[in-house]
Design a protein around this motif. Structure first.
Motif, PDB file in Angstrom:
ATOM      1  N   THR A 111       7.274  -4.692   6.537  1.00  0.00           N
ATOM      2  CA  THR A 111       6.668  -3.611   5.752  1.00  0.00           C
ATOM      3  C   THR A 111       7.716  -2.875   4.915  1.00  0.00           C
ATOM      4  OG1 THR A 111       5.091  -3.285   7.520  1.00  0.00           O
ATOM      5  CG2 THR A 111       5.244  -1.539   5.892  1.00  0.00           C
ATOM      6  N   ILE A 112       8.820  -2.534   5.556  1.00  0.00           N
ATOM      7  CA  ILE A 112       9.825  -1.732   4.865  1.00  0.00           C
ATOM      8  C   ILE A 112      10.488  -2.535   3.742  1.00  0.00           C
ATOM      9  CG2 ILE A 112      12.081  -0.635   5.132  1.00  0.00           C
ATOM     10  CD1 ILE A 112      11.020   0.308   7.902  1.00  0.00           C
ATOM     11  N   SER A 113      10.788  -3.814   3.998  1.00  0.00           N
ATOM     12  CA  SER A 113      11.423  -4.570   2.919  1.00  0.00           C
ATOM     13  C   SER A 113      10.437  -4.838   1.788  1.00  0.00           C
ATOM     14  CB  SER A 113      12.043  -5.867   3.424  1.00  0.00           C
ATOM     15  OG  SER A 113      11.161  -6.522   4.266  1.00  0.00           O
ATOM     16  N   MET A 114       9.161  -4.953   2.132  1.00  0.00           N
ATOM     17  CA  MET A 114       8.145  -5.111   1.090  1.00  0.00           C
ATOM     18  C   MET A 114       8.095  -3.863   0.211  1.00  0.00           C
ATOM     19  SD  MET A 114       6.551  -7.806   0.896  1.00  0.00           S
ATOM     20  CE  MET A 114       6.436  -8.340   2.574  1.00  0.00           C
ATOM     21  N   GLU A 115       8.155  -2.724   0.887  1.00  0.00           N
ATOM     22  CA  GLU A 115       8.074  -1.451   0.180  1.00  0.00           C
ATOM     23  C   GLU A 115       9.304  -1.254  -0.728  1.00  0.00           C
ATOM     24  OE1 GLU A 115       8.255   1.877   2.800  1.00  0.00           O
ATOM     25  OE2 GLU A 115       8.433   3.236   1.106  1.00  0.00           O
ATOM     26  N   THR A 116      10.492  -1.517  -0.172  1.00  0.00           N
ATOM     27  CA  THR A 116      11.688  -1.335  -1.001  1.00  0.00           C
ATOM     28  C   THR A 116      11.726  -2.365  -2.125  1.00  0.00           C
ATOM     29  OG1 THR A 116      12.878  -2.573   0.676  1.00  0.00           O
ATOM     30  CG2 THR A 116      13.250  -0.225   0.652  1.00  0.00           C
ATOM     31  N   GLY A 163       0.827  -1.204   0.000  1.00  0.00           N
ATOM     32  CA  GLY A 163       0.000   0.000   0.000  1.00  0.00           C
ATOM     33  C   GLY A 163       0.860   1.253   0.000  1.00  0.00           C
ATOM     34  N   VAL A 164       1.839   1.264   0.869  1.00  0.00           N
ATOM     35  CA  VAL A 164       2.704   2.441   0.985  1.00  0.00           C
ATOM     36  C   VAL A 164       3.487   2.663  -0.308  1.00  0.00           C
ATOM     37  CG1 VAL A 164       4.755   3.343   2.141  1.00  0.00           C
ATOM     38  CG2 VAL A 164       2.906   2.379   3.492  1.00  0.00           C
ATOM     39  N   ALA A 165       3.951   1.548  -0.918  1.00  0.00           N
ATOM     40  CA  ALA A 165       4.757   1.681  -2.136  1.00  0.00           C
ATOM     41  C   ALA A 165       3.933   2.132  -3.331  1.00  0.00           C
ATOM     42  CB  ALA A 165       5.443   0.355  -2.452  1.00  0.00           C
ATOM     43  N   SER A 166       2.611   1.932  -3.256  1.00  0.00           N
ATOM     44  CA  SER A 166       1.805   2.211  -4.440  1.00  0.00           C
ATOM     45  C   SER A 166       1.370   3.664  -4.509  1.00  0.00           C
ATOM     46  CB  SER A 166       0.573   1.305  -4.455  1.00  0.00           C
ATOM     47  OG  SER A 166      -0.258   1.664  -3.374  1.00  0.00           O
ATOM     48  N   ASN A 167       1.631   4.436  -3.475  1.00  0.00           N
ATOM     49  CA  ASN A 167       1.093   5.785  -3.426  1.00  0.00           C
ATOM     50  C   ASN A 167       2.160   6.756  -2.931  1.00  0.00           C
ATOM     51  OD1 ASN A 167      -0.179   8.140  -2.099  1.00  0.00           O
ATOM     52  ND2 ASN A 167      -2.081   7.142  -2.708  1.00  0.00           N
ATOM     53  N   LYS A 168       2.381   7.778  -3.725  1.00  0.00           N
ATOM     54  CA  LYS A 168       3.457   8.732  -3.413  1.00  0.00           C
ATOM     55  C   LYS A 168       3.218   9.436  -2.077  1.00  0.00           C
ATOM     56  CE  LYS A 168       7.176  10.997  -4.932  1.00  0.00           C
ATOM     57  NZ  LYS A 168       7.964  10.686  -3.741  1.00  0.00           N
ATOM     58  N   PHE A 169       1.949   9.802  -1.843  1.00  0.00           N
ATOM     59  CA  PHE A 169       1.617  10.511  -0.603  1.00  0.00           C
ATOM     60  C   PHE A 169       1.878   9.631   0.614  1.00  0.00           C
ATOM     61  CE2 PHE A 169      -1.536  11.570   2.712  1.00  0.00           C
ATOM     62  CZ  PHE A 169      -1.139  12.862   2.989  1.00  0.00           C
ATOM     63  N   LEU A 170       1.393   8.385   0.556  1.00  0.00           N
ATOM     64  CA  LEU A 170       1.601   7.450   1.660  1.00  0.00           C
ATOM     65  C   LEU A 170       3.087   7.183   1.871  1.00  0.00           C
ATOM     66  CD1 LEU A 170      -1.190   4.769   1.126  1.00  0.00           C
ATOM     67  CD2 LEU A 170      -1.056   6.503   2.913  1.00  0.00           C
ATOM     68  N   GLU A 171       3.823   7.109   0.757  1.00  0.00           N
ATOM     69  CA  GLU A 171       5.247   6.836   0.845  1.00  0.00           C
ATOM     70  C   GLU A 171       5.960   7.936   1.623  1.00  0.00           C
ATOM     71  OE1 GLU A 171       6.919   5.826  -3.024  1.00  0.00           O
ATOM     72  OE2 GLU A 171       8.825   6.588  -2.264  1.00  0.00           O
ATOM     73  N   ASP A 172       5.607   9.188   1.301  1.00  0.00           N
ATOM     74  CA  ASP A 172       6.255  10.313   1.964  1.00  0.00           C
ATOM     75  C   ASP A 172       5.879  10.413   3.438  1.00  0.00           C
ATOM     76  OD1 ASP A 172       7.519  10.980  -0.310  1.00  0.00           O
ATOM     77  OD2 ASP A 172       6.123  12.557  -0.908  1.00  0.00           O
ATOM     78  N   THR A 173       4.625  10.097   3.757  1.00  0.00           N
ATOM     79  CA  THR A 173       4.150  10.279   5.128  1.00  0.00           C
ATOM     80  C   THR A 173       4.334   9.012   5.962  1.00  0.00           C
ATOM     81  OG1 THR A 173       1.948   9.738   4.326  1.00  0.00           O
ATOM     82  CG2 THR A 173       2.491  12.074   4.531  1.00  0.00           C
ATOM     83  N   VAL A 174       3.537   7.999   5.651  1.00  0.00           N
ATOM     84  CA  VAL A 174       3.580   6.758   6.432  1.00  0.00           C
ATOM     85  C   VAL A 174       4.952   6.087   6.304  1.00  0.00           C
ATOM     86  CG1 VAL A 174       2.501   4.527   6.811  1.00  0.00           C
ATOM     87  CG2 VAL A 174       1.112   6.460   6.076  1.00  0.00           C
TER      88      VAL A 174
END
Lengths: 252, 305
Positions: A133-138, A79-90
């Motif tokens: 979460t973080i490794s999923m995002e990266t 979820g976080v990786a799919s959205n620029k706003f979420l990436e910057d905040t969450v």
């Protein structure tokens, strides 16, 4: 073959030095245990089933706590990786939270749940969720763009693009994240178990301290290392190398 | 909406011996292909006044493509050449619908392109084969996304793998194959969705000369047999003359159409043919000017840095 020989030589030498120091009585046995004392404790612990029970209890907690954090971490990370706003905040929040050692969640856990099973699970989840979460995002971000472009080019979009292209393409990264999450969960679990009569390996370790039984302390530490290595080295490494081979990332 | 191969029952395709001599020459009716491509009517694909510019981190907007106009007839083999940095790959991405142009429009059968569609399949320079799928599953992918039935899919996978002589590798994974074979998987995967227009982005650039020669022959044969419209981007002028009916030369940044060349040499052509070399020479002289411009700009940038 040569490697096995090297291992055997190294560990024999290590135990040899340990035995020698113990034999010389430089320190009393309640400070510096003997190898045979530790071996005896290990044998006795397995013989009276107390180690088996502790392993069973700890593993059950791992499966539940780690399972929950994998599911949550997958959803959160993608979820976080799919959205620029979420990436910057969450995303930023998650990275800063990761600098918090997982044991710091313990006071909150105890205040919220008391000295219960739930408190330990909470620590396990908080300890591994962030890293999953973080490794999923990266992993999602490292994913070469060519796959999703090729997928779109061949008519895949939306959910089908995700299921047929994005998810399989990121599997090797996901497994790396899961492996890291497991290591963090394992550490958090042992810390969490030390706080009360929880029947797990962590409590067994603390019991050694309470009884001034250095042999038990070291025996349980060896057990914790062995179990951690077994899961990480045998299960995760195997899955990882198989995936990398199949995905053509490593030369077989 | 299926487009059968031009000669579905052709002996050379079903001939089992073909498997054992994959690059044996086939009798291909180039005259028929020529008739089709010359037939007048609405163009298969038109690029109208297409420009693309984007903001850069340092300073002004960069214009990658400027007022590109192209018309491609059904069944035509068009090659696009230009110096590196002229936006020829970008042009293919725009036609494929993977990027959006700043102005102008791309039309297929007179209908404007909106996003990707399986009527235009792009073969990427880096191929983009899916490593987690077998060769057959890769070829099947586009059809699965289109919702083609399983039995149809299997039949077509067989047909197209046979077309590129890879039927005995259908269960291999792509990283187990050589560069040339991977290239053919990508070709089969693109053809299997039965696109009207095949877009190829420097597909043979990374291959050795022998493999490339073979693939030139194969691509020409497949083009003649299937009647697809092909837009083929390359920086290799001789390759363009070897394959194309027509060649478009793009200028260095911003990419504009500098000139068009008709290649009316008889097919099949050979890369080392004197006439091919002569035609290539003519184009190369024009291209050199653009290459010099690109070099000047690159050295200029270095001097400023």
């Amino acid at each position: 073959m040569k490697r096995t020989l090297r291992y055997i030589l190294f560990y024999s030498a290590l135990i040899g030095v340990w035995a020698l120091l113990a034999k010389l009585h430089v320190w009393p046995p309640y400070i510096f245990p003997t190898p045979w004392g530790v071996a005896e404790t290990l044998w006795a612990g397995f013989a009276d089933h107390s180690f088996w029970i502790a392993i069973g209890v700890s593993m059950k907690r791992m499966l539940i706590g780690y399972g929950i954090s994998v599911v949550l971490g997958l959803i959160l990370g993608l979820g976080v990786a799919s959205n620029k706003f979420l990436e910057d905040t969450v995303g930023g929040l998650l990275v800063s939270l990761q600098s918090l050692p997982s044991i710091c969640w313990l006071p909150i856990a105890v205040l919220w749940f008391g000295l219960t099973e739930k408190a330990i699970l909470f620590v396990v989840i908080m300890g591994s969720l962030l890293s999953v979460t973080i490794s999923m995002e990266t992993g999602r971000k490292q994913l070469p763009k060519i796959y999703s472009m090729a997928g779109r080019n061949l008519g895949a979009r939306g959910l089908r693009l995700f299921l047929h292209v994005t998810l399989p393409a990121s599997l090797p990264y996901i497994v790396t994240g899961l492996k890291q999450g497991w290591a963090f969960a394992w550490r958090s679990l042992i810390s969490g178990e030390m706080i009360f009569v929880s029947l797990g390996l962590g409590q067994l370790l603390m019991m050694g301290r309470d009884l001034n039984d250095m042999s038990q302390v070291v025996a349980v530490m060896i057990l914790i290392i062995a179990l951690g290595y077994l899961v990480d080295g045998l299960i995760f490494k195997t899955i990882e190398s198989r995936l990398q081979q199949r995905w053509g990332l490593a030369t077989a | 909406m299926t487009y059968p191969l031009r000669k579905p029952g052709q002996a050379t395709l079903s001939d089992h011996r073909a498997a054992h001599r994959p690059f044996a020459s086939h009798k291909v009716d180039f005259a028929a292909a020529a008739v089709l491509e010359r037939s007048p009517g609405i163009p298969k694909l038109s690029v109208r006044d297409v420009s693309l510019s984007y903001a850069t981190n340092s300073g002004p907007r960069l214009t990658a493509l400027k007022n590109i106009n192209l018309q491609v007839q059904p069944g035509e083999f068009l090659c696009v050449v230009g110096p590196s940095g002229c936006g020829k790959s970008t042009l293919l991405h725009l036609i494929a619908g993977l990027h959006q142009q700043t102005s102008g429009e791309v039309l297929v059968d007179n209908a404007p392109v909106q996003g990707p569609g399986t009527d235009r399949i792009l073969i990427f320079q880096e191929l983009g084969l899916f490593p987690w799928l077998t060769v057959a599953q890769n070829v099947e992918f586009g059809m699965r996304m289109k919702g083609v039935s399983k039995s149809d899919r299997q039949a077509r996978v067989r047909d197209y793998l046979r077309l590129v002589h890879l039927q005995q590798f259908s269960d291999s994974y792509t990283h187990q194959l050589s560069g040339g074979m991977r290239q053919r998987v990508a070709l089969a995967r693109a053809l299997a969705t039965e696109p009207d227009v095949l877009l190829m982005d420097e597909p043979f650039a990374a291959l050795d000369a022998q493999t490339r020669d073979m693939l030139h022959d194969e691509l020409e044969r497949i083009w003649a047999e299937t009647g697809r419209t092909i837009i083929f981007v390359t920086h290799n002028v001789r390759e363009a003359v070897r394959l194309g009916d027509r060649i478009v030369l793009l200028t260095f940044r911003p990419g504009q159409v500098k000139r068009e060349y008709e290649v009316d040499l008889q097919r099949p052509r050979h890369l080392e043919d004197v006439r091919v070399a002569g035609k290539a020479r003519e184009i190369l002289d024009d291209l050199r000017e653009e290459i010099n411009k690109s070099l000047e700009e690159e050295y200029g940038l270095e001097a400023n840095a």
